[in-house]
Design a protein around this motif. Structure first.
Motif, PDB file in Angstrom:
ATOM      1  N   ARG A  25       0.844  -1.186   0.000  1.00 38.64           N
ATOM      2  CA  ARG A  25       0.000   0.000   0.000  1.00 38.64           C
ATOM      3  C   ARG A  25       0.883   1.240   0.000  1.00 38.64           C
ATOM      4  NH1 ARG A  25      -1.893   3.157   4.934  1.00 38.64           N
ATOM      5  NH2 ARG A  25       0.261   2.735   5.329  1.00 38.64           N
ATOM      6  N   THR A  26       0.422   2.279  -0.682  1.00 38.08           N
ATOM      7  CA  THR A  26       1.021   3.599  -0.564  1.00 38.08           C
ATOM      8  C   THR A  26      -0.089   4.566  -0.198  1.00 38.08           C
ATOM      9  OG1 THR A  26       2.278   5.343  -1.653  1.00 38.08           O
ATOM     10  CG2 THR A  26       0.901   3.984  -3.068  1.00 38.08           C
ATOM     11  N   LEU A  27       0.152   5.441   0.736  1.00 35.95           N
ATOM     12  CA  LEU A  27      -0.881   6.330   1.265  1.00 35.95           C
ATOM     13  C   LEU A  27      -0.568   7.768   0.877  1.00 35.95           C
ATOM     14  CD1 LEU A  27      -3.395   6.520   3.110  1.00 35.95           C
ATOM     15  CD2 LEU A  27      -1.843   6.848   5.025  1.00 35.95           C
ATOM     16  N   GLY A  28      -1.580   8.475   0.402  1.00 38.39           N
ATOM     17  CA  GLY A  28      -1.419   9.873   0.037  1.00 38.39           C
ATOM     18  C   GLY A  28      -1.661  10.089  -1.441  1.00 38.39           C
ATOM     19  N   ALA A  29      -2.060  11.286  -1.809  1.00 35.14           N
ATOM     20  CA  ALA A  29      -2.356  11.615  -3.208  1.00 35.14           C
ATOM     21  C   ALA A  29      -1.064  11.869  -3.985  1.00 35.14           C
ATOM     22  CB  ALA A  29      -3.264  12.845  -3.278  1.00 35.14           C
ATOM     23  N   ASP A  30      -1.018  11.365  -5.222  1.00 31.14           N
ATOM     24  CA  ASP A  30       0.105  11.536  -6.137  1.00 31.14           C
ATOM     25  C   ASP A  30       1.423  11.077  -5.504  1.00 31.14           C
ATOM     26  OD1 ASP A  30       1.197  12.173  -8.629  1.00 31.14           O
ATOM     27  OD2 ASP A  30       1.825  14.154  -7.921  1.00 31.14           O
ATOM     28  N   THR A  31       1.413   9.883  -4.954  1.00 31.60           N
ATOM     29  CA  THR A  31       2.607   9.307  -4.343  1.00 31.60           C
ATOM     30  C   THR A  31       2.916   7.978  -5.011  1.00 31.60           C
ATOM     31  OG1 THR A  31       1.325   8.205  -2.620  1.00 31.60           O
ATOM     32  CG2 THR A  31       2.187  10.395  -2.100  1.00 31.60           C
ATOM     33  N   ILE A  52       9.090  -3.732  -8.015  1.00 29.33           N
ATOM     34  CA  ILE A  52       7.719  -3.396  -8.386  1.00 29.33           C
ATOM     35  C   ILE A  52       7.440  -1.998  -7.865  1.00 29.33           C
ATOM     36  CG2 ILE A  52       6.806  -5.753  -8.466  1.00 29.33           C
ATOM     37  CD1 ILE A  52       5.616  -5.283  -5.660  1.00 29.33           C
ATOM     38  N   GLY A  53       6.508  -1.313  -8.496  1.00 29.17           N
ATOM     39  CA  GLY A  53       6.140   0.024  -8.057  1.00 29.17           C
ATOM     40  C   GLY A  53       4.635   0.149  -7.927  1.00 29.17           C
ATOM     41  N   MET A  54       4.215   1.061  -7.078  1.00 27.88           N
ATOM     42  CA  MET A  54       2.796   1.334  -6.891  1.00 27.88           C
ATOM     43  C   MET A  54       2.596   2.841  -6.848  1.00 27.88           C
ATOM     44  SD  MET A  54       0.265   0.110  -3.860  1.00 27.88           S
ATOM     45  CE  MET A  54      -1.472   0.487  -3.916  1.00 27.88           C
ATOM     46  N   TYR A  55       1.637   3.313  -7.643  1.00 26.42           N
ATOM     47  CA  TYR A  55       1.288   4.727  -7.679  1.00 26.42           C
ATOM     48  C   TYR A  55      -0.099   4.907  -7.087  1.00 26.42           C
ATOM     49  CZ  TYR A  55      -0.263   9.203  -9.507  1.00 26.42           C
ATOM     50  OH  TYR A  55      -0.763  10.466  -9.620  1.00 26.42           O
ATOM     51  N   GLN A  56      -0.284   5.947  -6.278  1.00 20.19           N
ATOM     52  CA  GLN A  56      -1.580   6.287  -5.690  1.00 20.19           C
ATOM     53  C   GLN A  56      -1.958   7.674  -6.176  1.00 20.19           C
ATOM     54  OE1 GLN A  56      -3.459   4.280  -3.511  1.00 20.19           O
ATOM     55  NE2 GLN A  56      -5.033   5.808  -3.789  1.00 20.19           N
ATOM     56  N   GLY A  57      -2.980   7.759  -7.035  1.00 19.11           N
ATOM     57  CA  GLY A  57      -3.388   9.044  -7.586  1.00 19.11           C
ATOM     58  C   GLY A  57      -4.232   9.863  -6.632  1.00 19.11           C
ATOM     59  N   ASP A  58      -5.185   9.202  -5.958  1.00 25.29           N
ATOM     60  CA  ASP A  58      -6.054   9.914  -5.025  1.00 25.29           C
ATOM     61  C   ASP A  58      -5.544   9.699  -3.601  1.00 25.29           C
ATOM     62  OD1 ASP A  58      -6.778   7.328  -4.364  1.00 25.29           O
ATOM     63  OD2 ASP A  58      -8.754   7.444  -5.301  1.00 25.29           O
ATOM     64  N   GLY A  60      -6.379   7.506  -1.402  1.00 26.13           N
ATOM     65  CA  GLY A  60      -6.904   6.220  -0.950  1.00 26.13           C
ATOM     66  C   GLY A  60      -5.983   5.497   0.008  1.00 26.13           C
ATOM     67  N   ASN A  61      -6.478   4.360   0.489  1.00 27.72           N
ATOM     68  CA  ASN A  61      -5.746   3.525   1.428  1.00 27.72           C
ATOM     69  C   ASN A  61      -6.017   2.066   1.065  1.00 27.72           C
ATOM     70  OD1 ASN A  61      -4.279   2.573   3.596  1.00 27.72           O
ATOM     71  ND2 ASN A  61      -5.910   2.913   5.064  1.00 27.72           N
ATOM     72  N   THR A  62      -5.708   1.700  -0.174  1.00 33.09           N
ATOM     73  CA  THR A  62      -6.009   0.361  -0.671  1.00 33.09           C
ATOM     74  C   THR A  62      -4.787  -0.531  -0.561  1.00 33.09           C
ATOM     75  OG1 THR A  62      -7.553   1.328  -2.245  1.00 33.09           O
ATOM     76  CG2 THR A  62      -6.837  -0.927  -2.667  1.00 33.09           C
ATOM     77  N   HIS A  63      -4.958  -1.682   0.064  1.00 33.50           N
ATOM     78  CA  HIS A  63      -3.911  -2.702   0.144  1.00 33.50           C
ATOM     79  C   HIS A  63      -4.169  -3.699  -0.976  1.00 33.50           C
ATOM     80  CE1 HIS A  63      -2.550  -1.642   4.294  1.00 33.50           C
ATOM     81  NE2 HIS A  63      -3.738  -1.085   4.298  1.00 33.50           N
ATOM     82  N   ILE A  64      -3.154  -3.967  -1.799  1.00 32.40           N
ATOM     83  CA  ILE A  64      -3.323  -4.904  -2.905  1.00 32.40           C
ATOM     84  C   ILE A  64      -2.310  -6.035  -2.784  1.00 32.40           C
ATOM     85  CG2 ILE A  64      -4.235  -3.146  -4.473  1.00 32.40           C
ATOM     86  CD1 ILE A  64      -1.457  -3.175  -5.853  1.00 32.40           C
ATOM     87  N   PRO A  65      -2.655  -7.239  -3.247  1.00 30.42           N
ATOM     88  CA  PRO A  65      -1.673  -8.325  -3.238  1.00 30.42           C
ATOM     89  C   PRO A  65      -0.577  -8.048  -4.264  1.00 30.42           C
ATOM     90  CG  PRO A  65      -3.701  -9.026  -4.303  1.00 30.42           C
ATOM     91  CD  PRO A  65      -3.947  -7.649  -3.773  1.00 30.42           C
ATOM     92  N   ILE A 100       7.689  10.131  -1.970  1.00 32.76           N
ATOM     93  CA  ILE A 100       7.514   8.865  -1.258  1.00 32.76           C
ATOM     94  C   ILE A 100       6.459   9.071  -0.187  1.00 32.76           C
ATOM     95  CG2 ILE A 100       9.330   9.227   0.451  1.00 32.76           C
ATOM     96  CD1 ILE A 100       9.954   6.172   0.072  1.00 32.76           C
ATOM     97  N   SER A 101       5.710   8.051   0.053  1.00 31.04           N
ATOM     98  CA  SER A 101       4.599   8.178   0.991  1.00 31.04           C
ATOM     99  C   SER A 101       4.785   7.217   2.150  1.00 31.04           C
ATOM    100  CB  SER A 101       3.287   7.879   0.274  1.00 31.04           C
ATOM    101  OG  SER A 101       3.225   6.488  -0.001  1.00 31.04           O
ATOM    102  N   ASN A 102       3.726   7.040   2.879  1.00 30.11           N
ATOM    103  CA  ASN A 102       3.662   6.089   3.966  1.00 30.11           C
ATOM    104  C   ASN A 102       3.417   4.709   3.357  1.00 30.11           C
ATOM    105  OD1 ASN A 102       3.174   4.626   6.236  1.00 30.11           O
ATOM    106  ND2 ASN A 102       1.478   5.855   6.960  1.00 30.11           N
ATOM    107  N   ALA A 103       4.488   4.042   2.952  1.00 30.08           N
ATOM    108  CA  ALA A 103       4.383   2.712   2.348  1.00 30.08           C
ATOM    109  C   ALA A 103       4.110   1.684   3.433  1.00 30.08           C
ATOM    110  CB  ALA A 103       5.671   2.377   1.617  1.00 30.08           C
ATOM    111  N   PHE A 104       3.403   0.633   3.045  1.00 30.77           N
ATOM    112  CA  PHE A 104       3.084  -0.406   4.017  1.00 30.77           C
ATOM    113  C   PHE A 104       3.051  -1.744   3.314  1.00 30.77           C
ATOM    114  CE2 PHE A 104       0.680  -2.800   7.138  1.00 30.77           C
ATOM    115  CZ  PHE A 104       1.184  -2.302   8.325  1.00 30.77           C
ATOM    116  N   SER A 105       3.495  -2.781   4.008  1.00 27.92           N
ATOM    117  CA  SER A 105       3.450  -4.160   3.517  1.00 27.92           C
ATOM    118  C   SER A 105       3.038  -5.063   4.660  1.00 27.92           C
ATOM    119  CB  SER A 105       4.826  -4.600   3.008  1.00 27.92           C
ATOM    120  OG  SER A 105       5.285  -3.738   2.010  1.00 27.92           O
ATOM    121  N   ARG A 106       2.561  -6.225   4.337  1.00 30.13           N
ATOM    122  CA  ARG A 106       2.258  -7.301   5.293  1.00 30.13           C
ATOM    123  C   ARG A 106       1.083  -6.985   6.205  1.00 30.13           C
ATOM    124  NH1 ARG A 106       8.024  -8.377   7.878  1.00 30.13           N
ATOM    125  NH2 ARG A 106       7.540  -6.313   8.628  1.00 30.13           N
ATOM    126  N   TRP A 107       0.068  -6.272   5.734  1.00 24.33           N
ATOM    127  CA  TRP A 107      -1.076  -5.932   6.573  1.00 24.33           C
ATOM    128  C   TRP A 107      -1.974  -7.154   6.752  1.00 24.33           C
ATOM    129  CZ3 TRP A 107      -6.434  -5.421   5.523  1.00 24.33           C
ATOM    130  CH2 TRP A 107      -7.171  -4.871   6.583  1.00 24.33           C
TER     131      TRP A 107
END
Length: 122
Positions: A25-31, A52-58, A60-65, A100-107
């Motif tokens: 997960r990445t938290l925050g807009a445009d991160t 791998i990379g993850m972009y968050q446009g809005d 959101g707080n979505t965790h993806i596999p 860079i945002s508040n990245a998260f793994s293993r939730w």
């Protein structure tokens, strides 16, 4: 560093298949966030970095596999990864041109970090 695995490489001529599965997960807009492997504190360099990379446009707080996997023949400026004891880490960092945002793994899940020693494919 979000995960660490120590292992012993048995042969000098082999390559490593590295795999990490979790949720990200990445938290925050445009991160944007990048997850990548290092061996003995050096990023895989051949055939390419494994990431791998993850972009968050809005906002959101979505965790993806996610599955981070690839072949590593060399790390840093070394010609190969020598036989012997090594440490693999999964790292989180910045993607070019994004904050860079508040990245998260293993939730709320089990994560798996695996190394396989393989004969090179020619």
């Amino acid at each position: 560093v979000i995960a660490t695995l120590s292992f012993r490489k048995k042969y000098a001529h082999t390559v490593l298949k590295l795999s990490y599965s979790s949720n990200v997960r990445t938290l925050g807009a445009d991160t944007a966030v990048r997850w990548y492997f290092k061996i003995d504190n050096e990023e895989c360099s051949r055939p390419t970095p494994i990431d791998i990379g993850m972009y968050q446009g809005d906002d959101g707080n979505t965790h993806i596999p996610a599955i981070l996997t690839g072949i590593c023949e060399a790390a840093g400026s070394d010609a190969t990864i020598p036989q012997g004891d090594h440490t693999i880490t999964v790292n989180v960092g910045k993607l070019t041109h994004h904050s860079i945002s508040n990245a998260f793994s293993r939730w709320a899940t089990t994560s798996i970090l695996e190394v396989q020693e393989m004969c090179p494919q020619f």
